[in-house]
Scaffold this motif. Structure first.
Motif, PDB file in Angstrom:
ATOM      1  N   ASP A  12       0.944  -1.165   0.083  1.00 43.26           N
ATOM      2  CA  ASP A  12       0.023   0.186   0.298  1.00 43.26           C
ATOM      3  C   ASP A  12       1.007   1.350   0.190  1.00 43.26           C
ATOM      4  OD1 ASP A  12      -2.072   1.582   0.293  1.00 43.26           O
ATOM      5  OD2 ASP A  12      -2.627   1.295   2.325  1.00 43.26           O
ATOM      6  N   PRO A  13       1.395   1.691  -1.326  1.00 42.69           N
ATOM      7  CA  PRO A  13       2.359   2.687  -1.218  1.00 42.69           C
ATOM      8  C   PRO A  13       1.678   4.167  -0.926  1.00 42.69           C
ATOM      9  CG  PRO A  13       1.532   2.169  -3.526  1.00 42.69           C
ATOM     10  CD  PRO A  13       1.068   1.293  -2.779  1.00 42.69           C
ATOM     11  N   VAL A  14       2.595   5.075  -0.138  1.00 43.64           N
ATOM     12  CA  VAL A  14       2.014   6.373   0.233  1.00 43.64           C
ATOM     13  C   VAL A  14       2.526   7.250  -0.838  1.00 43.64           C
ATOM     14  CG1 VAL A  14       2.533   7.651   2.208  1.00 43.64           C
ATOM     15  CG2 VAL A  14       2.270   5.579   2.618  1.00 43.64           C
ATOM     16  N   GLU A  15       1.502   8.270  -1.149  1.00 46.16           N
ATOM     17  CA  GLU A  15       1.695   9.199  -1.751  1.00 46.16           C
ATOM     18  C   GLU A  15       2.990  10.060  -1.132  1.00 46.16           C
ATOM     19  OE1 GLU A  15      -0.369  13.272  -3.269  1.00 46.16           O
ATOM     20  OE2 GLU A  15      -1.561  11.706  -2.758  1.00 46.16           O
ATOM     21  N   PRO A  16       4.051  10.405  -2.100  1.00 48.75           N
ATOM     22  CA  PRO A  16       5.145  11.222  -1.564  1.00 48.75           C
ATOM     23  C   PRO A  16       4.747  12.666  -0.901  1.00 48.75           C
ATOM     24  CG  PRO A  16       5.520  10.502  -3.878  1.00 48.75           C
ATOM     25  CD  PRO A  16       4.041  10.309  -3.560  1.00 48.75           C
ATOM     26  N   GLY A  17       5.397  12.767   0.188  1.00 53.92           N
ATOM     27  CA  GLY A  17       4.894  14.125   0.925  1.00 53.92           C
ATOM     28  C   GLY A  17       3.918  13.839   2.022  1.00 53.92           C
ATOM     29  N   LYS A  18       3.177  12.693   2.112  1.00 57.34           N
ATOM     30  CA  LYS A  18       2.139  12.416   2.984  1.00 57.34           C
ATOM     31  C   LYS A  18       2.312  11.379   4.171  1.00 57.34           C
ATOM     32  CE  LYS A  18      -0.497  14.547  -0.097  1.00 57.34           C
ATOM     33  NZ  LYS A  18      -1.501  15.541   0.018  1.00 57.34           N
ATOM     34  N   PRO A  19       3.420  11.629   4.927  1.00 62.15           N
ATOM     35  CA  PRO A  19       3.806  10.893   5.975  1.00 62.15           C
ATOM     36  C   PRO A  19       2.712  10.427   6.920  1.00 62.15           C
ATOM     37  CG  PRO A  19       4.894  12.841   6.527  1.00 62.15           C
ATOM     38  CD  PRO A  19       4.186  12.965   5.084  1.00 62.15           C
ATOM     39  N   TYR A  20       1.826  11.377   7.049  1.00 63.86           N
ATOM     40  CA  TYR A  20       0.617  11.045   8.203  1.00 63.86           C
ATOM     41  C   TYR A  20      -0.453  10.019   7.645  1.00 63.86           C
ATOM     42  CZ  TYR A  20      -1.210  14.602   4.587  1.00 63.86           C
ATOM     43  OH  TYR A  20      -1.385  15.078   3.545  1.00 63.86           O
TER      44      TYR A  20
END
Length: 93
Positions: A12-20
Motif C-alpha cells: 500500500d504505497p504512500v503518496e510522496p509528502g504524505k507521511p501522516y
C-alpha cells in the motif's frame, strides 16, 4: 512493486509528502533515529547494519511496546510463536 506482487506480498504505497498516511511507519523510523542511529552514530553502512541488528534484537526481546496488542511487553514476549512465512524464491520472472 511488481517484484512484491510476484512474491505474493500486498503493498500500500504512500503518496510522496504524505507521511501522516502511515503514522506507525513514521513512528518506527523516528524511534530508530532517536534511540539507535543518532546515539551510536555509525560511520559506514557495515557499522549501521550491525547497530541496527543489535537494536532489532533489543526492540523485539527487551523493550516494552505500548501497543494494545503487546500490552507493554516486548513483541517476542507478547507473540512467542509467529506464523512461518513462505520462503523467498531464488528466481522471479
Amino acid at each position: 512493486m511488481r517484484f512484491l506482487a510476484c512474491l505474493g506480498i500486498s503493498f500500500d504505497p504512500v503518496e510522496p509528502g504524505k507521511p501522516y498516511h502511515k503514522p506507525f511507519v513514521e513512528r518506527l523510523i523516528r524511534t530508530l533515529k532517536y534511540e539507535c542511529l543518532w546515539l551510536k552514530n555509525p560511520e559506514n553502512e557495515t557499522e549501521a547494519a550491525e547497530v541496527l541488528d543489535h537494536y532489532r534484537l533489543f526492540y523485539n526481546t527487551e523493550r516494552a511496546n505500548q501497543s494494545l496488542a503487546c500490552s507493554n511487553r516486548p513483541p517476542y514476549q507478547a507473540f512467542p510463536k509467529l506464523p512461518d512465512l513462505p520462503r523467498v524464491p531464488d528466481w522471479v520472472d
